[in-house]
Design an enzyme around this catalytic site. Structure first.
Site, PDB file in Angstrom:
ATOM      1  N   LYS A  52      12.309 -26.231  40.864  1.00 19.11           N
ATOM      2  CA  LYS A  52      12.801 -27.480  40.272  1.00 19.11           C
ATOM      3  C   LYS A  52      13.252 -28.465  41.350  1.00 19.11           C
ATOM      4  CE  LYS A  52      12.678 -27.372  35.644  1.00 19.11           C
ATOM      5  NZ  LYS A  52      11.628 -26.424  35.428  1.00 19.11           N
ATOM      6  N   LYS A 109       0.586 -21.983  35.127  1.00 22.14           N
ATOM      7  CA  LYS A 109       1.327 -21.868  33.876  1.00 22.14           C
ATOM      8  C   LYS A 109       1.215 -23.129  33.026  1.00 22.14           C
ATOM      9  CE  LYS A 109       6.071 -22.009  32.431  1.00 22.14           C
ATOM     10  NZ  LYS A 109       7.460 -22.120  32.776  1.00 22.14           N
ATOM     11  N   LYS A 164       5.116 -28.034  29.654  1.00 20.78           N
ATOM     12  CA  LYS A 164       5.207 -29.402  29.130  1.00 20.78           C
ATOM     13  C   LYS A 164       5.843 -30.340  30.128  1.00 20.78           C
ATOM     14  CE  LYS A 164       8.963 -27.614  26.430  1.00 20.78           C
ATOM     15  NZ  LYS A 164       9.133 -26.923  25.179  1.00 20.78           N
TER      16      LYS A 164
HETATM   17  P1  AMP Z   1      10.423 -23.456  27.725  1.00 17.85           P
HETATM   18  O1  AMP Z   1       9.318 -24.277  27.143  1.00 17.85           O
HETATM   19  O2  AMP Z   1      10.385 -23.439  29.221  1.00 17.85           O
HETATM   20  O3  AMP Z   1      11.751 -23.748  27.135  1.00 17.85           O
HETATM   21  O4  AMP Z   1      10.074 -21.957  27.355  1.00 17.85           O
HETATM   22  C1  AMP Z   1      10.317 -21.428  26.076  1.00 17.85           C
HETATM   23  C2  AMP Z   1       9.669 -20.078  25.915  1.00 17.85           C
HETATM   24  O5  AMP Z   1       8.248 -20.197  26.033  1.00 17.85           O
HETATM   25  C3  AMP Z   1      10.098 -19.050  26.966  1.00 17.85           C
HETATM   26  O6  AMP Z   1      10.188 -17.783  26.349  1.00 17.85           O
HETATM   27  C4  AMP Z   1       8.966 -19.040  27.941  1.00 17.85           C
HETATM   28  O7  AMP Z   1       8.828 -17.787  28.583  1.00 17.85           O
HETATM   29  C5  AMP Z   1       7.771 -19.315  27.036  1.00 17.85           C
HETATM   30  N1  AMP Z   1       6.709 -19.999  27.789  1.00 17.85           N
HETATM   31  C6  AMP Z   1       6.739 -21.277  28.272  1.00 17.85           C
HETATM   32  N2  AMP Z   1       5.585 -21.565  28.914  1.00 17.85           N
HETATM   33  C7  AMP Z   1       4.818 -20.425  28.851  1.00 17.85           C
HETATM   34  C8  AMP Z   1       3.508 -20.070  29.312  1.00 17.85           C
HETATM   35  N3  AMP Z   1       2.737 -20.934  29.955  1.00 17.85           N
HETATM   36  N4  AMP Z   1       3.060 -18.816  29.042  1.00 17.85           N
HETATM   37  C9  AMP Z   1       3.812 -17.924  28.362  1.00 17.85           C
HETATM   38  N5  AMP Z   1       5.049 -18.193  27.905  1.00 17.85           N
HETATM   39  C10 AMP Z   1       5.541 -19.418  28.123  1.00 17.85           C
END
Ligand code: AMP
Length: 331
Positions: A111, A194, A197
């Site tokens: 980050k 990965k 968003k």
């Molecule tokens: P976030 O969008 O970072 O708040 O992530 C929310 C949830 O989505 C968490 O459990 C992450 O591990 C999962 N997640 C986010 N991006 C990915 C990805 N590209 N592949 C698998 N899991 C994801």
């Protein structure tokens, strides 16, 4: 019975990475376990300190949670900031979290590289807030994607440190959970590791994307000039595209394009056209449910209030006990 907790930041629409890494498991787990699933709006401020509309982002995620099949009668669905007890536990955990260990966290290093102009204290202490979210309900299992493995390790560190420091056996040490399978990581369409968003919108397909948008994004996905020798190993971006095929297309389709690749006869345009249609078939029912739910303000309000009430009950109990353990007393 194992208690389950997991959350998703409210920084925008949910994408296929969120679905396959986390939400798909939420839907399965709510059938058997006491589950707490939340929308992490405090967390979203670490990278989006002045969101254009915090409220509507939270609403978007709530709608998309419900469209994916989360059931407010089975699981507790709530908004993080509706449970201020989380902020108190965060404060208390921060007293025993060391700057060095927080600075070594991979996602913090990433980050500060990507957002050098906003290296705020909450970014550093992201893992303690995440730990507070999880242990406030004394969770045992956390359905998350592979990207969260290190944060969960830190959650265990903070939970066991609390137990050791105050000489209690109070917080369980929660583990990442994916029904006995490896944790999932959905790659980006931009050739990146990965789908995300926040880093590059073009890397992600959102659950709310229309068929036209999905076609456009998939056709723009990063590929290369193609293999020059038979059975050549696939570079990362191509491996990513094949991973998508594995998830969304039939085994026959996967084998067909894999054979073409191995014979150096692959035409990525044909592969992408097929992949886009297969993703659309998967995504359409979710998108239709999102459309049907998004204007039902009364229902969404009812779900959020019901979730807040249940989550606060559990969180308030933990905070009462934690205060007691540490030694806070009323005068
Ligand atoms: P976030 O969008 O970072 O708040 O992530 C929310 C949830 O989505 C968490 O459990 C992450 O591990 C999962 N997640 C986010 N991006 C990915 C990805 N590209 N592949 C698998 N899991 C994801």
């Amino acid at each position: 019975m194992d208690i389950v907790v997991s959350g998703i930041r409210s920084t925008g629409n949910l994408h296929l990475g969120n679905y396959f890494g986390a939400i798909r498991n939420f839907v399965k787990m709510q059938e058997e376990n006491p589950c707490y699933f939340f929308i992490a709006d405090y967390h979203s401020l670490t990278t989006h300190p002045t969101p254009a509309d915090l409220h509507s982002s939270v609403k978007t995620v709530l709608v998309e949670f419900l469209a994916c099949g989360l059931d407010p009668e089975k699981a507790t669905l709530y908004v993080q900031s509706d449970v201020p007890e989380v902020a108190e536990l965060y404060l208390l955990l921060n007293m025993n979290a060391y700057v060095g260990e927080l600075e070594r966290c991979t996602s913090f290093k990433e980050k500060i590289r990507t957002h050098p102009n906003n290296v705020n204290a909450a970014l550093l202490t992201y893992p303690t807030l995440m730990a507070a979210d999880i242990i406030i309900h004394k969770a045992h299992k956390v359905p998350v994607g592979k990207d969260q493995e290190q944060h969960l390790e830190m959650t265990r560190t903070f939970a066991s440190r609390f137990n050791r420091m105050y000489n209690v056996d109070y917080f369980p040490e929660p583990v990442a959970y994916n029904f006995g399978e490896d944790l999932v990581k959905i790659p980006g369409l931009d050739g990146g590791q990965k789908m995300s968003k926040s880093d590059n919108e073009n890397s992600a397909i959102f659950l709310a994307d229309s068929p036209e948008v999905i076609r456009k994004k998939v056709m723009k996905a990063v590929t290369d000039a193609g293999p020059t020798e038979p059975n050549q190993p696939k570079p990362l971006a191509i491996e990513n595209i094949f991973q998508f095929l594995k998830i969304f297309s039939s085994t026959d389709t996967y084998t067909h394009f894999n054979d073409l690749y191995n014979r150096c006869e692959i035409r990525y345009g044909d592969l992408k056209k097929q992949l886009a249609e297969d993703i659309i078939v998967f995504n359409n029912p979710l998108r239709e449910k999102i459309e049907a739910l998004k204007n039902d303000t009364d229902y969404l309000g009812k779900v959020a209030r019901m979730g807040a009430e249940k989550a606060r009950e559990s969180a308030a109990k933990t905070i009462r006990e934690v205060r007691e353990i540490i030694g806070f007393r009323s005068m």
